[in-house]
Design a protein around this motif. Structure first.
Motif, PDB file in Angstrom:
ATOM      1  N   PRO A  40     -14.703   9.122   4.293  1.00  0.00           N
ATOM      2  CA  PRO A  40     -14.154   9.774   3.096  1.00  0.00           C
ATOM      3  C   PRO A  40     -12.971   8.960   2.559  1.00  0.00           C
ATOM      4  N   THR A  41     -12.974   8.652   1.284  1.00  0.00           N
ATOM      5  CA  THR A  41     -11.908   7.814   0.738  1.00  0.00           C
ATOM      6  C   THR A  41     -10.550   8.502   0.813  1.00  0.00           C
ATOM      7  N   GLU A  42     -10.546   9.831   0.886  1.00  0.00           N
ATOM      8  CA  GLU A  42      -9.260  10.531   1.007  1.00  0.00           C
ATOM      9  C   GLU A  42      -8.577  10.235   2.339  1.00  0.00           C
ATOM     10  N   ASP A  43      -9.343   9.747   3.328  1.00  0.00           N
ATOM     11  CA  ASP A  43      -8.764   9.399   4.627  1.00  0.00           C
ATOM     12  C   ASP A  43      -8.203   7.980   4.660  1.00  0.00           C
ATOM     13  N   ILE A  44      -8.466   7.207   3.603  1.00  0.00           N
ATOM     14  CA  ILE A  44      -8.055   5.801   3.584  1.00  0.00           C
ATOM     15  C   ILE A  44      -6.643   5.668   3.023  1.00  0.00           C
ATOM     16  N   LEU A  45      -5.790   4.948   3.744  1.00  0.00           N
ATOM     17  CA  LEU A  45      -4.456   4.603   3.245  1.00  0.00           C
ATOM     18  C   LEU A  45      -4.532   3.310   2.449  1.00  0.00           C
ATOM     19  N   TYR A  46      -4.992   2.236   3.110  1.00  0.00           N
ATOM     20  CA  TYR A  46      -5.105   0.954   2.407  1.00  0.00           C
ATOM     21  C   TYR A  46      -5.951  -0.030   3.198  1.00  0.00           C
ATOM     22  N   PHE A  47      -6.425  -1.048   2.484  1.00  0.00           N
ATOM     23  CA  PHE A  47      -7.100  -2.198   3.076  1.00  0.00           C
ATOM     24  C   PHE A  47      -6.098  -3.347   3.127  1.00  0.00           C
ATOM     25  N   ARG A 100      -8.470  -5.309   7.658  1.00  0.00           N
ATOM     26  CA  ARG A 100      -8.050  -4.164   8.457  1.00  0.00           C
ATOM     27  C   ARG A 100      -8.036  -2.956   7.536  1.00  0.00           C
ATOM     28  N   LEU A 101      -8.717  -1.907   7.957  1.00  0.00           N
ATOM     29  CA  LEU A 101      -8.761  -0.665   7.178  1.00  0.00           C
ATOM     30  C   LEU A 101      -7.845   0.339   7.863  1.00  0.00           C
ATOM     31  N   HIS A 102      -6.784   0.719   7.168  1.00  0.00           N
ATOM     32  CA  HIS A 102      -5.813   1.660   7.708  1.00  0.00           C
ATOM     33  C   HIS A 102      -6.181   3.067   7.258  1.00  0.00           C
ATOM     34  N   LEU A 103      -6.573   3.894   8.220  1.00  0.00           N
ATOM     35  CA  LEU A 103      -6.882   5.297   7.961  1.00  0.00           C
ATOM     36  C   LEU A 103      -5.708   6.160   8.408  1.00  0.00           C
ATOM     37  N   ARG A 110      -4.471   4.995  -4.448  1.00  0.00           N
ATOM     38  CA  ARG A 110      -3.449   5.507  -5.372  1.00  0.00           C
ATOM     39  C   ARG A 110      -2.988   6.911  -4.991  1.00  0.00           C
ATOM     40  N   SER A 111      -3.907   7.734  -4.492  1.00  0.00           N
ATOM     41  CA  SER A 111      -3.545   9.116  -4.174  1.00  0.00           C
ATOM     42  C   SER A 111      -2.628   9.221  -2.960  1.00  0.00           C
ATOM     43  N   ARG A 112      -2.484   8.111  -2.202  1.00  0.00           N
ATOM     44  CA  ARG A 112      -1.633   8.135  -1.011  1.00  0.00           C
ATOM     45  C   ARG A 112      -0.285   7.456  -1.236  1.00  0.00           C
ATOM     46  N   ILE A 113      -0.026   7.033  -2.471  1.00  0.00           N
ATOM     47  CA  ILE A 113       1.243   6.356  -2.775  1.00  0.00           C
ATOM     48  C   ILE A 113       2.355   7.388  -2.946  1.00  0.00           C
ATOM     49  N   ARG A 114       3.442   7.199  -2.194  1.00  0.00           N
ATOM     50  CA  ARG A 114       4.617   8.055  -2.334  1.00  0.00           C
ATOM     51  C   ARG A 114       5.599   7.474  -3.338  1.00  0.00           C
ATOM     52  N   GLU A 127      12.519  -3.863  -4.021  1.00  0.00           N
ATOM     53  CA  GLU A 127      12.096  -4.412  -2.725  1.00  0.00           C
ATOM     54  C   GLU A 127      10.695  -5.002  -2.777  1.00  0.00           C
ATOM     55  N   GLN A 128      10.013  -4.765  -3.894  1.00  0.00           N
ATOM     56  CA  GLN A 128       8.626  -5.196  -4.066  1.00  0.00           C
ATOM     57  C   GLN A 128       7.728  -4.689  -2.939  1.00  0.00           C
ATOM     58  N   LEU A 129       7.800  -3.357  -2.778  1.00  0.00           N
ATOM     59  CA  LEU A 129       7.006  -2.684  -1.760  1.00  0.00           C
ATOM     60  C   LEU A 129       6.360  -1.434  -2.345  1.00  0.00           C
ATOM     61  N   VAL A 130       5.180  -1.083  -1.825  1.00  0.00           N
ATOM     62  CA  VAL A 130       4.520   0.178  -2.146  1.00  0.00           C
ATOM     63  C   VAL A 130       4.597   1.047  -0.903  1.00  0.00           C
ATOM     64  N   GLU A 131       5.222   2.207  -1.030  1.00  0.00           N
ATOM     65  CA  GLU A 131       5.371   3.109   0.113  1.00  0.00           C
ATOM     66  C   GLU A 131       4.294   4.185   0.064  1.00  0.00           C
ATOM     67  N   LEU A 132       3.617   4.391   1.192  1.00  0.00           N
ATOM     68  CA  LEU A 132       2.553   5.385   1.278  1.00  0.00           C
ATOM     69  C   LEU A 132       3.085   6.682   1.864  1.00  0.00           C
ATOM     70  N   ASP A 133       2.280   7.727   1.786  1.00  0.00           N
ATOM     71  CA  ASP A 133       2.770   9.046   2.178  1.00  0.00           C
ATOM     72  C   ASP A 133       2.967   9.220   3.677  1.00  0.00           C
ATOM     73  N   ASN A 134       2.550   8.235   4.482  1.00  0.00           N
ATOM     74  CA  ASN A 134       2.822   8.295   5.923  1.00  0.00           C
ATOM     75  C   ASN A 134       3.995   7.397   6.310  1.00  0.00           C
ATOM     76  N   GLY A 135       4.659   6.806   5.306  1.00  0.00           N
ATOM     77  CA  GLY A 135       5.816   5.963   5.573  1.00  0.00           C
ATOM     78  C   GLY A 135       5.525   4.478   5.659  1.00  0.00           C
ATOM     79  N   GLU A 136       4.237   4.105   5.754  1.00  0.00           N
ATOM     80  CA  GLU A 136       3.896   2.685   5.809  1.00  0.00           C
ATOM     81  C   GLU A 136       4.122   2.049   4.437  1.00  0.00           C
ATOM     82  N   THR A 137       4.299   0.731   4.436  1.00  0.00           N
ATOM     83  CA  THR A 137       4.515   0.017   3.177  1.00  0.00           C
ATOM     84  C   THR A 137       3.560  -1.159   3.053  1.00  0.00           C
TER      85      THR A 137
END
Length: 248
Positions: A155-162, A172-175, A208-212, A218-228
């Protein structure tokens, strides 16, 4: 489209099922198809691993010298937990066994009377169509990933980023609760997943739905689990243009 499979080692039964199902798909004018037939459970498994889910399966119970229809259904459930399974059998006493194995069969159609079989098949397909229509549209779809000899529908909703792993054709697929590594390219998934994912850097494709937050300085994209993930200058400029215009 919902793929439909027939797996039966008796040619007359297989041909009859193909005629009935093909006609009913046209009558229903729904999103069913393509229709694929085989007499070999292993061939069906190979076909299904390369196809979309959920799917519809009309399965014989007995395949002399091969895995049984119950074993086949168990394997299919591992790839397609939401699929619709209908058993085509010479006996009507398998209900308890399928319940014990948690196969959640939709129906058991007994071979013999061709007209009665046609009525039951039509009823199954109508029921499947009604169930699919009753399901609320999923906000996200599925992403198909091949890892060695296994194909997973995620499910794409489980995907954070590639993430490009740094060596040729490895991702690497980060779920949300798992990390997978396999051979492919970001370009492939960027095209397949479309606007729901953002190529924020040549080495990252984010959901996009996981971007916080997009941390511009800083040129970073922060995700809703804290990863960048890294943010390239080009993506930063595109993001600024869109947010200043109509939002992103």
């Amino acid at each position: 489209m919902i793929p439909v499979y027939i797996c039966d080692d008796e040619r007359p039964v297989r041909n009859r099922l193909e005629q009935i199902i093909s006609r009913q798909i046209l009558i229903l004018d729904g999103d069913m198809g393509p229709l694929r037939t085989t007499d070999d459970p292993n061939v069906l498994l190979d076909l299904q691993r390369e196809d979309t889910v959920p799917a519809v399966y009309f399965l014989d119970i007995d395949f002399p010298g091969k895995m049984s229809g119950l074993e086949l259904a168990q394997k299919l459930r591992g790839y397609d937990p939401r699929g619709f399974i209908v058993f085509i059998t010479a006996h009507g006493d398998f209900a308890f066994e399928t319940f014990r194995l948690r196969l959640e069969a939709l129906d058991y159609i007994v071979k013999g009377d061709a007209d009665a079989m046609a009525v039951r098949v039509r009823s199954c397909l109508e029921s499947i169509q009604e169930r699919m229509r009753a399901q609320p549209p999923a906000p996200e779809g599925y992403c198909t990933v091949k890892i060695l000899d296994t194909v997973r529908h995620i499910p794409t909703e489980d995907i954070l980023y590639f993430e490009a792993a740094g060596y040729r054709h490895t991702l690497r697929l980060h779920l949300k609760d798992e990390l997978l590594e396999f051979n492919s390219s970001l370009e492939h998934f960027e095209k397949e997943l479309g606007e729901a994912f953002w190529r924020c850097h040549r080495g990252f494709l984010v959901n996009r739905s996981r971007i916080r937050a997009v941390r511009m300085k800083e040129q970073l994209v922060e995700l809703d689990n804290g990863e960048t993930c890294l943010l390239s200058r080009r993506a930063k400029s595109e993001y600024r243009d869109k947010t200043e215009g109509r939002g992103m």
